[in-house]
Write a protein that holds these residues in place. Structure first.
Motif, PDB file in Angstrom:
ATOM      1  N   PRO A 129       0.825  -1.218   0.000  1.00 35.88           N
ATOM      2  CA  PRO A 129       0.000   0.000   0.000  1.00 35.88           C
ATOM      3  C   PRO A 129       0.855   1.263   0.000  1.00 35.88           C
ATOM      4  O   PRO A 129       1.997   1.258   0.467  1.00 35.88           O
ATOM      5  N   MET A 130       0.315   2.338  -0.543  1.00 38.49           N
ATOM      6  CA  MET A 130       0.983   3.633  -0.506  1.00 38.49           C
ATOM      7  C   MET A 130       1.058   4.122   0.944  1.00 38.49           C
ATOM      8  O   MET A 130       0.092   3.939   1.705  1.00 38.49           O
ATOM      9  N   PRO A 131       2.156   4.746   1.347  1.00 38.94           N
ATOM     10  CA  PRO A 131       2.275   5.245   2.729  1.00 38.94           C
ATOM     11  C   PRO A 131       1.184   6.257   3.076  1.00 38.94           C
ATOM     12  O   PRO A 131       0.658   6.261   4.180  1.00 38.94           O
ATOM     13  N   GLU A 132       0.869   7.128   2.104  1.00 39.89           N
ATOM     14  CA  GLU A 132      -0.160   8.143   2.305  1.00 39.89           C
ATOM     15  C   GLU A 132      -1.228   7.995   1.219  1.00 39.89           C
ATOM     16  O   GLU A 132      -0.912   7.690   0.068  1.00 39.89           O
ATOM     17  N   PRO A 133      -2.493   8.209   1.552  1.00 40.74           N
ATOM     18  CA  PRO A 133      -3.544   8.087   0.540  1.00 40.74           C
ATOM     19  C   PRO A 133      -3.429   9.156  -0.539  1.00 40.74           C
ATOM     20  O   PRO A 133      -2.982  10.273  -0.274  1.00 40.74           O
ATOM     21  N   TYR A 134      -3.841   8.795  -1.754  1.00 45.60           N
ATOM     22  CA  TYR A 134      -3.813   9.733  -2.881  1.00 45.60           C
ATOM     23  C   TYR A 134      -4.878  10.820  -2.693  1.00 45.60           C
ATOM     24  O   TYR A 134      -6.028  10.531  -2.330  1.00 45.60           O
ATOM     25  N   VAL A 135      -4.499  12.071  -2.926  1.00 43.09           N
ATOM     26  CA  VAL A 135      -5.425  13.205  -2.852  1.00 43.09           C
ATOM     27  C   VAL A 135      -5.329  13.965  -4.169  1.00 43.09           C
ATOM     28  O   VAL A 135      -4.248  14.433  -4.546  1.00 43.09           O
ATOM     29  N   GLN A 136      -6.444  14.069  -4.873  1.00 43.07           N
ATOM     30  CA  GLN A 136      -6.437  14.767  -6.152  1.00 43.07           C
ATOM     31  C   GLN A 136      -6.316  16.273  -5.939  1.00 43.07           C
ATOM     32  O   GLN A 136      -6.975  16.861  -5.078  1.00 43.07           O
ATOM     33  N   LYS A 137      -5.472  16.919  -6.754  1.00 47.52           N
ATOM     34  CA  LYS A 137      -5.280  18.364  -6.669  1.00 47.52           C
ATOM     35  C   LYS A 137      -6.163  19.062  -7.703  1.00 47.52           C
ATOM     36  O   LYS A 137      -6.407  18.542  -8.782  1.00 47.52           O
ATOM     37  N   GLU A 138      -6.621  20.255  -7.353  1.00 39.49           N
ATOM     38  CA  GLU A 138      -7.457  21.027  -8.269  1.00 39.49           C
ATOM     39  C   GLU A 138      -6.595  22.038  -9.010  1.00 39.49           C
ATOM     40  O   GLU A 138      -5.881  22.829  -8.396  1.00 39.49           O
ATOM     41  N   SER A 139      -6.693  22.035 -10.346  1.00 40.50           N
ATOM     42  CA  SER A 139      -5.838  22.900 -11.164  1.00 40.50           C
ATOM     43  C   SER A 139      -6.383  24.315 -11.300  1.00 40.50           C
ATOM     44  O   SER A 139      -5.627  25.253 -11.538  1.00 40.50           O
ATOM     45  N   GLY A 140      -7.715  24.463 -11.213  1.00 39.29           N
ATOM     46  CA  GLY A 140      -8.319  25.779 -11.408  1.00 39.29           C
ATOM     47  C   GLY A 140      -8.478  26.164 -12.864  1.00 39.29           C
ATOM     48  O   GLY A 140      -8.780  27.318 -13.176  1.00 39.29           O
ATOM     49  N   GLU A 141      -8.270  25.193 -13.786  1.00 39.52           N
ATOM     50  CA  GLU A 141      -8.365  25.489 -15.217  1.00 39.52           C
ATOM     51  C   GLU A 141      -9.787  25.889 -15.624  1.00 39.52           C
ATOM     52  O   GLU A 141      -9.977  26.783 -16.442  1.00 39.52           O
ATOM     53  N   VAL A 142     -10.780  25.183 -15.072  1.00 43.02           N
ATOM     54  CA  VAL A 142     -12.174  25.478 -15.395  1.00 43.02           C
ATOM     55  C   VAL A 142     -13.000  25.480 -14.112  1.00 43.02           C
ATOM     56  O   VAL A 142     -12.576  24.975 -13.076  1.00 43.02           O
TER      57      VAL A 142
END
Length: 551
Positions: free
Chosen positions: A504-517
């Motif tokens: 397993p990944m050490p830390e959970p994946y968190v999606q980042k917001e780009s602000g494109e739209v």
């Protein structure tokens, strides 16, 4: 052939090209966002029309109607299940894509799994477009327009020579749109041709029914529902009707999930939306168009079968088995039907919108190839410091080279038993594995990149082995190839789940917001989705033993 069809063909084609030029001439095509995503400026109706026309092309009209000629209405499942998967795109996938501000699906995979997965998936998508999609578009378009305008007789050449002439012509003209016009020109021409294709496509079954009924449309319809009612049954409950009903819930839905939710050539239109709400409206608009599409993509094939039985058209025999069974060249059914029922003054118009539909699918695929190569391979691997102008130029050069490759491959497809099914099985080697890796990455926050690196080759190898080597015969049982697609999905999820718990990944994946739209759901998203589902269910009820087939 008279000059009227050719004149209307040239006039409508020139009109579409002129409008596309006017709408895209001010677009900045020297930078990647303007060239590959139309500056993120597409309105919902452009997205809906472009999605619909990118999908509804000659390989669909010719191939799916050919399947309907052989198997009846059950093949409509390819269209109807698309409604569900388009809803999934609007509700689940599109918000995540736009939140990340990605230009390609491999970019999304990179954000989730790392750079290596982006590169691997880019090569896989290129394989899918070059081997499993674009040559089919050219071949289907060539035989459809070739028969419609009788190119062989018009030019005094053999059928094979006419096929080559049409393939080269379509490849060169379609490539010019994609290479020199960018996504904006592609999307605008799609929308205009989409209107023409809906009008022309709906005229064909009406004229065909009138012809079948000896001048009366009602009599033609009565023949369909009374003389061979099993061919009008939407659910594949008859074993010899092509698509068994139970495959809708295994491989069918999975393949359409890939196609509409993770296929670069399709998703790229939605990624170019002004806002999330505008993209969702466009996607659901395409879903409603898909319901209408059944009348264009399936009904003419069924009518063609009846017309062939009555000697109105003559679909050529492709081969005769050792047991005397006859295999018809069913991919010829639709173009022969169209040529039979269309008056001369409409032939040119329909040929023009068909030409536009073919170009739409082809140039959309070329644009997606250029996007993948430029951003994910050229700038990502070969020349990381490349400017926007250099990146766009590399994409144009690569697209031009691959057009030639697709032209060379296209005639080989004539050796396949059936255009549409062959295309789907070729694509199934990569489509569900890609979908499964993306889906697992979204739902499993601790799944490491190793899940994708193990799951992807496992899934591709398993389906290729099960379908092409075992021919879906596992010894104790043999089933439809679509069930092997479903089994592949289950096995891949199991393999990746095991990897996730072991590493397993050490830390959970968190999606980042780009602000494109702007990321805000369309206010009527739930209502529109519900209406689409109700209409879908009603369609299956109507074409069943408790509907119009209740005799």
């Amino acid at each position: 052939m008279s000059l009227v069809p050719l004149l209307t063909f040239v006039l409508f084609t020139a009109f579409v090209g002129f409008i596309s030029y006017l709408k895209s001439r001010d677009e900045d095509l020297s930078h990647s966002t303007g060239y590959f995503l139309a500056g993120r400026s597409l309105s919902w109706y452009v997205i809906a029309g472009s999605l619909f026309l990118t999908n509804i092309s000659a390989e669909q009209l010719t191939g799916l109607n050919g399947n309907a000629f052989s198997f009846g209405a059950s093949v409509m499942a390819w269209e109807t299940t698309s409604v569900i998967t388009l809803i999934v795109l609007a509700v689940f996938f599109l918000p995540r894509y736009l939140k990340s501000g990605v230009t390609t699906v491999p970019q999304f995979l990179e954000e989730r799994y790392g750079t290596g997965m982006r590169r691997v998936s880019s090569f896989i998508f290129l394989y899918a477009l070059i081997i499993g999609f674009l040559p089919f578009v050219l071949y289907a378009g060539a035989i459809t327009l070739g028969k419609l305008f009788d190119v062989s007789g018009l030019l005094g050449v053999s059928e094979s020579s006419a096929l080559w002439i049409m393939i080269v012509s379509l490849g060169v003209i379609g490539g010019c749109y994609a290479v020199f016009g960018g996504l904006k020109a592609v999307a605008v021409s799609d929308s205009i041709n989409g209107v023409g294709l809906v009008v022309g496509g709906l005229i064909i079954p009406v004229l065909a029914l009138i012809k079948l009924g000896g001048g009366d449309m009602g009599s033609g319809w009565s023949i369909l529902v009374n003389e061979a009612p099993e061919r009008m049954r939407a659910a594949g409950v008859d074993p010899d009707m092509g698509i068994p009903w139970h495959t809708l819930f295994t491989g069918m839905i999975l393949i359409n999930l890939f196609y509409w939710c993770t296929n670069q050539a399709i998703v790229q239109r939605a990624l170019a939306a002004k806002t999330l709400a505008e993209g969702q409206k466009g996607v659901l608009g395409a879903a409603f168009l898909k319901l209408i599409g059944v009348s264009m993509l399936v009904l003419p094939g069924i009518v063609a079968w009846h017309m062939h039985q009555k000697g109105i058209i003559d679909v050529p025999v492709k081969s005769v088995g050792e047991d005397g069974s006859v295999v018809f060249h069913h991919d010829m059914a639709y173009p022969l039907l169209v040529r039979e029922v269309l008056p001369a003054w409409l032939t040119g118009f329909f040929g023009a919108v068909m030409f536009g539909a073919i170009l739409s699918s082809f140039n959309s695929g070329v644009n997606s190839m250029s996007t993948l190569f430029s951003l994910d391979i050229y700038k990502g691997m070969i020349r990381k410091d490349a400017s926007d102008e250099q990146t766009v130029r590399a994409g144009k050069i690569f697209g031009s080279i691959l057009i030639v490759v697709c032209i060379i491959i296209a005639p080989v497809i004539s050796q396949a038993d059936g255009l549409y099914t062959f295309m789907r099985t070729i694509m199934a080697v990569i489509n569900v594995p890609i979908l499964t890796v993306i889906l697992f990455g979204v739902i499993s926050k601790r799944g490491p990149a190793l899940c994708g690196y193990i799951g992807l080759p496992f899934g591709m190898a398993f389906f290729a082995f099960a379908n092409f080597y075992l021919e879906n015969d596992f010894g104790v049982f043999k089933w439809h190839w679509l069930h092997s697609v479903g089994l592949n999905f289950v096995l891949m999820m199991l393999v990746m789940t095991i990897v996730r718990y072991l590493k397993p990944m050490p830390e959970p994946y968190v999606q980042k917001e780009s602000g494109e739209v702007e990321i805000r759901n369309w206010r009527y998203l739930g209502l529109a989705s519900g209406v689409a589902v109700v209409l879908l269910v009603a369609l299956y009820v109507v074409f069943s033993d408790i509907g119009i087939l209740n005799t």
